[in-house]
Write a protein that holds these residues in place. Structure first.
Motif, mmCIF file in Angstrom:
data_model
loop_
_atom_site.group_PDB
_atom_site.id
_atom_site.type_symbol
_atom_site.label_atom_id
_atom_site.label_comp_id
_atom_site.label_asym_id
_atom_site.label_seq_id
_atom_site.Cartn_x
_atom_site.Cartn_y
_atom_site.Cartn_z
ATOM 1 N N GLU A 68 -18.109 46.547 -5.344
ATOM 2 C CA GLU A 68 -16.756 46.829 -4.834
ATOM 3 C C GLU A 68 -15.734 46.840 -5.981
ATOM 4 O O GLU A 68 -14.822 47.669 -6.006
ATOM 5 C CB GLU A 68 -16.377 45.789 -3.770
ATOM 6 N N PHE A 71 -16.028 50.006 -7.741
ATOM 7 C CA PHE A 71 -15.477 51.088 -6.925
ATOM 8 C C PHE A 71 -13.948 51.101 -7.011
ATOM 9 O O PHE A 71 -13.325 52.138 -7.185
ATOM 10 C CB PHE A 71 -15.940 50.939 -5.470
ATOM 11 N N ARG A 72 -13.385 49.910 -6.915
ATOM 12 C CA ARG A 72 -11.913 49.835 -6.944
ATOM 13 C C ARG A 72 -11.372 50.202 -8.320
ATOM 14 O O ARG A 72 -10.320 50.828 -8.443
ATOM 15 C CB ARG A 72 -11.443 48.439 -6.540
ATOM 16 N N ALA A 74 -12.772 52.269 -10.267
ATOM 17 C CA ALA A 74 -12.896 53.727 -10.339
ATOM 18 C C ALA A 74 -11.737 54.381 -9.590
ATOM 19 O O ALA A 74 -11.126 55.336 -10.075
ATOM 20 C CB ALA A 74 -14.226 54.155 -9.740
ATOM 21 N N ALA A 75 -11.400 53.828 -8.440
ATOM 22 C CA ALA A 75 -10.319 54.404 -7.627
ATOM 23 C C ALA A 75 -8.978 54.307 -8.352
ATOM 24 O O ALA A 75 -8.117 55.185 -8.205
ATOM 25 C CB ALA A 75 -10.249 53.683 -6.291
ATOM 26 N N LEU A 87 -18.325 54.365 -11.448
ATOM 27 C CA LEU A 87 -19.178 54.810 -10.337
ATOM 28 C C LEU A 87 -20.647 54.801 -10.743
ATOM 29 O O LEU A 87 -21.514 54.428 -9.950
ATOM 30 C CB LEU A 87 -18.748 56.208 -9.874
ATOM 31 N N MET B 107 -10.679 58.407 -2.453
ATOM 32 C CA MET B 107 -11.434 57.173 -2.710
ATOM 33 C C MET B 107 -10.858 55.981 -1.971
ATOM 34 O O MET B 107 -11.582 55.093 -1.536
ATOM 35 C CB MET B 107 -11.454 56.868 -4.213
ATOM 36 N N GLN B 108 -9.518 55.946 -1.877
ATOM 37 C CA GLN B 108 -8.866 54.797 -1.234
ATOM 38 C C GLN B 108 -9.364 54.591 0.210
ATOM 39 O O GLN B 108 -9.359 53.481 0.710
ATOM 40 C CB GLN B 108 -7.336 54.970 -1.236
ATOM 41 N N VAL B 111 -12.502 52.185 0.386
ATOM 42 C CA VAL B 111 -12.435 50.810 -0.145
ATOM 43 C C VAL B 111 -12.862 49.840 0.958
ATOM 44 O O VAL B 111 -12.479 50.021 2.104
ATOM 45 C CB VAL B 111 -10.998 50.495 -0.638
ATOM 46 N N ARG B 112 -13.694 48.854 0.594
ATOM 47 C CA ARG B 112 -14.192 47.893 1.605
ATOM 48 C C ARG B 112 -13.814 46.469 1.211
ATOM 49 O O ARG B 112 -13.515 46.207 0.045
ATOM 50 C CB ARG B 112 -15.712 47.965 1.681
ATOM 51 N N PRO B 114 -14.931 42.855 0.212
ATOM 52 C CA PRO B 114 -16.144 42.324 -0.397
ATOM 53 C C PRO B 114 -16.765 41.227 0.459
ATOM 54 O O PRO B 114 -16.049 40.444 1.081
ATOM 55 C CB PRO B 114 -15.654 41.752 -1.719
#
Lengths: 770, 124
Positions: A68, A71-72, A74-75, A87, B107-108, B111-112, B114
């Protein structure tokens, strides 16, 4: 009780520390960091926890947080390359996660790597739960990479759009496409967008700018389009609206636009803006603009040159305002981007102004290194200029006492100015300074080969021979006098060489040496030869007089002493020696006759007469003479010349009388001092003297000396205060070794002192042997 | 080389004579005589000394070249502006990307939250 409490506290601290380092705790902290938006910290904590975790649930949780966090990150990344990096890392840990694979494919697409995105999209299309749009993207990627595509799973708008795009890719006639698209349902709520862009492609000059702007505002996709703002910028630039183009392209860059034409166009635009700022002299703004767009590090020659010029201008302005620190900073910055020698010249001057001599020398060296080598270049340096710089660099090094470096620089200078005699002399001086006597000698000999009559070189060579003692310096002094007959240093040195020869009694060869020693007559002949060469030289006359006296010829001796006195009536050293020798030879009447001339000497201190009196006392030439000379001393001190005072002269007289074992005389002068100058500090100083000499009581002496200093300062007796201070220093300093005492003659590292000591020890051995 | 090798930041002789760095010999001479008339040695000895020193440093080409080495050099002019060659055409690749942008999920949106290990987890 308190101890128990302390131990409990330590244990609690340890427990808390261990708890903090538990993987599960670290995962919790990572998750909290992620929630608060600190993806970087979350990543660090979770990665650490993942490595340390040894139970499945913690490990899984840590893995989730790591994925996560990537991912964040990357965002949040504006640069698609950074996004792809995160990613990739996330996909490596969770290849089954569709969202990761999906966004990886999108990012690859943004970077223009559609062939790499294709397999990802294909995989996504085969997943049981397919994301909306994935089918279209896959078919689009197939079309983009020239592969067959199908419209089976696509909506009508998607299929139509794909057909249009394929036609564009295949280079179909845009006019026809435009006509077709007018009646087509294309992708997106606003099919006009496609129409407008195709219009731009077909007829760039008649592009409907306002329409595109309106469409872009209506579009506002959540992820942010990069293409639309880019073409808004294109349209603005075509209309000459640079500022609008700049803003639009900034948005495009933020949305991840990274195509080569975009990067190139944006660079051109920024260059043009920076140039405009530079032309208006807005150098700070120019630098800020390029820094804001992170263009200060790119290797574009035009930008690099512009930045160098901007920093050079700012440095120059700071230098004009005498702010050398700022000037140096800007010039240093410019120097990383420019090869100009003038820039290094400026930097060197700034470093010098700041007293940073070593960096200044480095900058000068760089300046020489960067000079154009072609002689017809407008910035080329002549040999004379290069020599001047090297010499200047040597001076910089001399200031920080890096003599060896300075010497190297002088030699470099000499390469460009081989006929420069003064430079060679300097090299010889410096070689001697670093103890390379032979190198100095060779340099001087080379110099004399260029010009045999160059007096500064001859004088140095003579002095070198004299100091080393292994070569006869007399021929060198004669060569100097042949060029400059009145050269004072050469005359004195030659006379001293004669005196030295006469005085030489070194028993180098034991008993046989007696055979080699000169007889009195030979010595007289030698001095007379010297006087023929240097008529009336007082040193030779004084020595001849001494010889005559030893030969029991007092009249001849007195005649010589008198001649010496008359030859140099202004030289206190000659007059003092002549007086002393005359008294020894029974020439007191001559002393009395010539004394008025001694009073006319321009600048003797009272101390001169104190010393003459002390010498007379020491040799027991009669107390009357001593008193006469000390009366002269007091009379001179009374005139108050050269900061002499009567009290100070009396102190010196008392010290001389005590030192020469004449306590009665000393007591008389001390009584005079105490009676006439009771608050001069002299009394305390003499008491300190007695405390050391009579009772070896250093502590009391130091107390008295401190008192003497205080009193003398109050009484404005600087001589006494200084004398008391010097004596106190001597009393407080540790006893010096013989080596230390011999070091000063050698200057740096005391080489000469050590040589002197070696010679003495050799001679001692020989004497013992004899 | 003469003995007047510079060892301190030099006072700009051009500034003292009120000239620019490209002044000709005639201009230097003219400026010197004009200044001397304004600041004769008997009335302004210090000012005259400065003017004389500056003139001595600039009066011949050799000493002028030497002194130039120890003066702060004025900055160079801005390089000539290059005529930018923008590529303002519409690229087919951009149209493909636009199509991709219109259908992609931001992408936003993905988002999950954790996952956090349960309190019972050991982790030692």
């Amino acid at each position: 009780m308190a101890k128990q409490h302390r131990e409990n506290a330590i244990r609690a601290r340890k427990r808390a520390q261990q708890h903090r380092h538990r993987p599960a705790q670290r995962v919790k902290e990572a998750a909290a960091a992620l929630r608060s938006g600190d993806a970087e910290r979350a990543l660090a904590l979770a990665t650490g926890a993942l490595t340390a975790a040894n139970d499945p649930s913690t490990s899984a949780a840590a893995r989730h947080v790591v994925i996560e966090a990537h991912f964040r990150a990357a965002a949040a990344a504006m640069d698609p390359r950074t996004r792809l990096h995160h990613l990739d890392a996330a996909v490596q840990r969770a290849p089954e996660e569709t969202r990761l694979r999906y966004h990886r494919a999108i990012t690859l697409w943004e970077l223009g790597r559609i062939p790499e995105a294709l397999p990802e999209l294909q995989w996504l299309e085969t997943q049981p739960v397919c994301r909306p749009g994935v089918a279209f993207l896959y078919q689009l990627a197939c079309a983009a990479t020239g592969q067959p595509w199908s419209d089976q799973a696509l909506s009508a708008a998607e299929a139509q759009t794909l057909r249009v795009l394929q036609a564009v890719l295949q280079g179909a006639n845009s006019a026809e496409l435009l006509k077709q698209t007018e009646s087509m349902a294309l992708l997106d709520k606003q099919p006009e967008l496609w129409h407008t862009l195709l219009h731009m492609k077909e007829k760039p000059k008649s592009a409907p700018v306002a329409r595109l702007q309106a469409l872009a505002e209506g579009l506002a996709p959540a992820g942010g389009s990069a293409v639309v703002p880019y073409y808004l910028g294109v349209v603005a630039l075509r209309a000459g609206e640079m500022q609008t183009a700049q803003s639009a392209w900034r948005l495009a860059a933020e949305a991840g636009m990274a195509t080569p034409w975009f990067v190139e166009n944006r660079l051109h635009l920024l260059c043009a803006q920076a140039h405009d700022l530079g032309q208006e002299g807005r150098w700070h703004e120019l630098i800020a603009l390029l820094q804001a767009h992170r263009l200060t590090e790119i290797s574009d020659p035009a930008l690099t040159e512009m930045l160098a010029v901007a920093h050079t201008h700012l440095g120059y302005a700071a230098a004009q305002a005498n702010d050398w620190s700022t000037a140096a900073r800007h010039w240093q910055e410019a120097a990383t981007r420019s090869a100009s020698r003038q820039l290094f010249q400026n930097l060197a001057l700034a470093r010098e102004a700041l007293g940073q001599w070593r960096p200044a020398a480095d900058a000068w060296r760089e300046m020489v290194r960067r000079r154009p080598r072609k002689s017809d270049h407008r910035d080329a340096l002549t040999d004379a200029q290069i020599a001047a710089i090297w010499r200047h660099v040597a001076e910089c090094y001399e200031r920080v006492e890096e003599v060896t470096e300075a010497l190297t620089c002088l030699k470099n200078a000499a390469k460009y100015a081989p006929d420069n005699l003064e430079l060679h002399v300097k090299i010889a001086d410096m070689s001697k300074q670093v103890g390379r006597d032979e190198a100095a000698e060779h340099e001087l000999e080379r110099l004399l080969a260029l010009n045999a009559q160059y007096v500064p070189a001859l004088v140095r060579l003579g002095a070198l021979y004299e100091a080393r003692g292994d070569r006869d310096p007399m021929p060198i002094w004669r060569r100097v006098l042949a060029v400059e007959p009145h050269h004072a240093e050469a005359r004195e040195a030659l006379a001293q060489s004669y005196v030295k020869k006469v005085q030489e009694e070194s028993p180098r060869y034991g008993w046989f040496d007696r055979v080699r020693r000169r007889s009195q007559k030979e010595k007289v002949a030698l001095l007379q030869e010297g006087l023929r060469e240097l008529p009336g030289h007082p040193a030779l006359l004084l020595e001849l007089g001494e010889l005559q006296r030893a030969m029991r010829k007092p009249k001849d001796a007195c005649a010589c002493f008198t001649q010496a006195w008359e030859a140099a009536p202004q030289q206190s050293s000659v007059v003092g020696a002549a007086i002393h020798s005359l008294l020894h030879a029974g020439g007191g009447d001559i002393v009395t006759r010539l004394l008025p001339t001694a009073r006319e000497m321009p600048g003797p201190l009272a101390m001169f007469w104190v010393d003459v009196g002390r010498s007379a006392l020491h040799c027991q030439l009669g107390q009357a003479w001593t008193e006469l000379f000390w009366t002269e001393a007091l009379a001179l001190a009374a005139q108050g010349r050269h900061s002499d005072t009567i009290a100070y002269a009396l102190v010196q007289i008392c010290e001389a009388a005590y030192g020469e074992q004449a306590p009665a005389m000393a007591a008389r002068y001390e009584a005079q001092l105490r009676a006439e100058h009771p608050h001069s500090g002299g009394g305390e100083l003499l008491e300190a003297y007695q405390a050391v000499h009579d009772r070896s009581d250093v502590a009391r002496a130091l107390r008295l000396l401190r008192q003497a200093q205080r009193t003398a300062r109050q009484a404005n007796e600087p001589g006494i205060a200084e004398l008391a201070e010097q004596i106190a220093e001597v009393l407080q300093s540790p006893p010096r070794s013989l080596f230390d005492l011999l070091a000063p003659p050698g200057g740096r590292r005391g080489r000469r002192g050590r040589r002197l000591l070696d010679r003495w020890l050799d001679e001692l051995d020989e004497e013992d042997f004899v | 080389m003469s003995s007047d090798v510079v060892s301190q930041p030099v006072r700009d002789p051009y500034g003292v004579l009120g000239l620019d760095r490209h002044a000709s010999e005639a201009e230097i001479k003219r400026a010197y005589f004009q200044l001397v008339r304004h600041f004769p040695p008997e009335r302004e000895p210090e000012k005259f000394r400065d003017i004389r020193t500056a003139y001595e440093q600039l009066r011949d080409a050799e000493s002028r070249a030497r002194i130039a080495l120890f003066l702060v050099q004025p900055p160079p002019p801005l390089p000539k502006r290059r005529r930018p060659s923008y590529d303002l055409s519409v690229h087919a690749d951009d149209l493909l990307t636009l199509a991709m942008e219109l259908v992609r999920t931001p992408m936003q949106h993905d988002v999950r939250e954790p996952g956090v290990p349960s309190a019972s987890a050991g982790g030692r």
